[in-house]
Design a protein around this motif. Structure first.
Motif: not given
Length: 211
Positions: A5, A96, A99-100, A111-112, A115, A125, A127-129, A133
């Protein structure tokens, strides 16, 4: 299989789903992402960056995390440097977090694309806040997703998309070509078990999962 992570400096909402996703992973913080460690109740094994965005009033345990310092004038963001370190340490899967959003839209967009590049290189990969996601979508067999019915999602194309199929959705698609920049695949809803397949192109699934 080694899951890492990476804590980035964007938005974060702690949810049970996110806790489950990062459980048992190795943790690296990138600069301001260290603040998420406190939110998530984690102690990273490493904190990297140029440290120009260090949050105030960090708990003592986080101040004691080993650091790797880089110059401010460099060719990569702190987040990408953290990813590089994770990969050198044997990462086979990356999450990640943070990431947002955040104060830097350019970093969030990076980040997008990062990934997508990682996924193309064989590194799954996520991505998450916590509240949102992102999952890269590449050509190949259909992928299934565990989102509950009613979950809002979009397929954001990063190129023209050929033969996109979306099943288990309020507005399904069957082998549809989608032009780059089209809003056709924005704001859909899960209905049952979501499956997505793509014959050609690259895209990102953006979902707003239940906690």
């Amino acid at each position: 299989m080694s899951r890492f992570t990476i804590l980035l400096g964007g938005d974060l909402v702690r949810t049970p789903r996110l806790d489950r996703q990062i459980a048992g992973t190795r943790i690296i913080a990138a600069d301001a992402g260290i603040s998420h460690a406190a939110t998530l109740g984690l102690t990273p094994e490493l904190w990297v960056g140029d440290f120009d965005s260090v949050p105030d009033h960090l708990p003592a345990a986080l101040q004691a995390v080993p650091t790797e310092t880089f110059p401010r004038e460099k060719d990569k963001t702190d987040g990408e440097l953290a990813v590089d370190i994770a990969m050198r340490q044997g990462a086979t899967e990356l999450i990640l977090v943070g990431a947002f959003g955040g104060p830097r839209a350019d970093h969030a967009f990076l980040h997008l694309t990062l990934a997508l590049r990682l996924a193309e290189g064989g590194f799954p990969t996520l991505l998450s806040s916590g509240a949102q996601e992102g999952v890269p979508l590449l050509p190949g067999p259909a992928s299934g997703f565990d989102y509950e019915s009613g979950t809002l999602f979009s397929v954001l194309g990063f190129s023209d998309l050929s033969s996109l199929t979306v099943e288990g959705a309020k507005w399904p698609l069957t082998r549809v070509d989608v032009a780059f920049g089209s809003s056709l695949t924005i704001s859909n809803e899960v209905r049952g078990r979501l499956h997505i397949a793509l014959e050609k192109g690259r895209a990102m699934l953006i979902a707003h999962p239940q906690p």
